[in-house]
Write an enzyme that holds these catalytic residues in place. Structure first.
Site, PDB file in Angstrom:
ATOM      1  N   LYS A  33      -6.429  38.945  -5.881  1.00 25.94           N
ATOM      2  CA  LYS A  33      -5.323  38.105  -6.548  1.00 25.94           C
ATOM      3  C   LYS A  33      -4.996  39.034  -7.871  1.00 25.94           C
ATOM      4  O   LYS A  33      -3.776  39.177  -8.213  1.00 25.94           O
ATOM      5  CB  LYS A  33      -5.337  36.573  -6.555  1.00 25.94           C
ATOM      6  CG  LYS A  33      -4.295  36.100  -7.519  1.00 25.94           C
ATOM      7  CD  LYS A  33      -3.183  35.473  -6.745  1.00 25.94           C
ATOM      8  CE  LYS A  33      -2.215  34.674  -7.508  1.00 25.94           C
ATOM      9  NZ  LYS A  33      -0.768  34.529  -7.093  1.00 25.94           N
ATOM     10  N   THR A  55      -5.074  29.402  -8.952  1.00 23.50           N
ATOM     11  CA  THR A  55      -5.131  30.598  -9.309  1.00 23.50           C
ATOM     12  C   THR A  55      -6.101  30.720 -10.656  1.00 23.50           C
ATOM     13  O   THR A  55      -5.780  29.981 -11.809  1.00 23.50           O
ATOM     14  CB  THR A  55      -3.853  31.707  -9.837  1.00 23.50           C
ATOM     15  OG1 THR A  55      -3.143  31.473  -8.560  1.00 23.50           O
ATOM     16  CG2 THR A  55      -4.274  32.909 -10.250  1.00 23.50           C
ATOM     17  N   LYS A  82       0.186  33.905 -17.374  1.00 23.48           N
ATOM     18  CA  LYS A  82      -1.250  33.536 -16.897  1.00 23.48           C
ATOM     19  C   LYS A  82      -2.120  34.466 -16.146  1.00 23.48           C
ATOM     20  O   LYS A  82      -3.254  34.453 -16.648  1.00 23.48           O
ATOM     21  CB  LYS A  82      -0.890  32.194 -16.327  1.00 23.48           C
ATOM     22  CG  LYS A  82      -2.125  31.568 -15.783  1.00 23.48           C
ATOM     23  CD  LYS A  82      -2.076  30.293 -14.595  1.00 23.48           C
ATOM     24  CE  LYS A  82      -3.306  30.298 -13.978  1.00 23.48           C
ATOM     25  NZ  LYS A  82      -3.160  29.150 -12.793  1.00 23.48           N
TER      26      LYS A  82
END
Ligand code: NAD
Length: 295
Positions: free
Chosen positions: A169, A94, A244
């Site tokens: 995402k 990611t 994050k």
């Protein structure tokens, strides 16, 4: 059978690599941490001496690193040079949308191909081969990546060109962060109004407020026995990872001058949660901080 180099054998990478082996692929692994290499060997996955050695004979290189800088550094420091011309790089960490696009451009400039393919589903999804993959890249590269992704996941969506897997995402996790906070706020508000948790759950889970943060990740113990609230908020999805991902969302919000006030606020609240004791707790545990007025 595809020759796959799998780099980054951590919480997610090792079980993903195991599923590729189980599907009959020829996997050579590598991690910079010797203990991770040892765990891979113990699981029957051969391990190379370096990242460059791992990719030298591969048809496909999969990376599963902590963050974008690890990807850019590894691409720059030897992976792209060591791979055969035309190797397909599947980048599953990611990372920020612009980092994914930079990685794509670097791979193409070095004569390779690249798709971004971040995942959701966590360690349990990685172990069970039920991850969701969000993929950015060309139709041809997506088609070539698909059989490998299908060995590791259940739902695979081609979101568009380079970087758009990461874009999907970041948007999904912004929705998730905001909705987990507001579900927690609603339970705390309900408590103060004298409403039982179960009664609120029974109404909202069948009404217009229904969402994953309520029906799967219910932040109070009781209504959903499998939710982390029933095990003292052991993750699940740790607060540090949500912080994050919302940091990446904030980066994208700022780069695109998007008026996303809820997303910004969620980033602020989860940064505070993760900086306290929430980093290692499930992100639904933010309800405790909300109840105690700590965020
Ligand atoms: P992790 O820290 O457990 O694993 C990452 C591994 O990459 C580490 O073992 C590290 O040593 C290795 N690494 C770093 N640089 C390397 C290099 N140059 N060469 C080889 N290995 C290198 O992290 P994780 O939990 O497995 O997560 C991996 C990625 O997946 C992250 O980007 C994370 O945000 C994302 N993700 C994690 C989850 C989750 O639940 N853990 C869920 C969805 C997405």
């Amino acid at each position: 059978m595809t020759r796959v180099a799998f780099l980054g054998l951590g919480h997610m990478g090792l079980p993903m690599a195991k599923n590729l082996v189980a599907a009959g692929h020829d996997v050579l692994g590598y991690d910079v941490v010797p203990a991770a290499d040892e765990a891979a060997r113990a699981a029957g996955i051969p391990v190379a001496e370096s990242g460059a050695d791992a990719v030298a004979d591969a048809d496909v290189v999969i990376t599963m690193f902590p963050a974008g800088k690890h990807v850019i550094d590894a691409y720059q420091d030897g992976l792209l040079d060591a791979a055969k011309p035309g190797t397909l790089f599947i980048e599953s960490s990611t990372i920020a949308v612009d980092e994914a696009r930079t990685a794509h451009e670097m791979a193409v400039a070095a004569g390779h191909r690249n798709v971004d393919a971040p995942v959701s589903g966590g360690v349990v999804g990685a172990e069970n081969g039920t991850l969701a993959f969000m993929v950015g890249g060309s139709d041809e590269d997506f088609a070539e990546a698909l059989p490998l992704l299908e060995a590791m996941g259940k739902r695979i969506v081609h979101c568009g060109g380079p970087g758009l897997g990461q874009a999907a995402k970041v948007c999904n996790n912004m929705i998730l962060g905001v909705s987990q906070i507001v579900v927690a706020e609603a339970f705390v508000l309900g408590e103060r109004l004298g409403l039982e948790h179960q009664a609120l759950f029974d109404v909202v889970s069948q009404a217009s407020g229904q969402c994953w943060a309520l029906t799967t990740n219910c932040p109070v113990p009781g209504p959903v026995p499998t939710s982390p609230a029933n095990r003292d908020y052991q993750p699940g999805f740790a607060g540090a990872l949500m912080a994050k991902d919302l940091g990446l969302a904030l980066q994208a919000i700022e780069q695109t001058s998007t008026d996303a006030r809820m997303g910004r606020l969620a980033q602020e609240l989860y940064a505070a949660y993760a900086a306290g004791d929430g980093g290692a707790r499930d992100f639904s545990g933010i309800i405790t901080d909300i109840r105690e007025g700590r965020v």
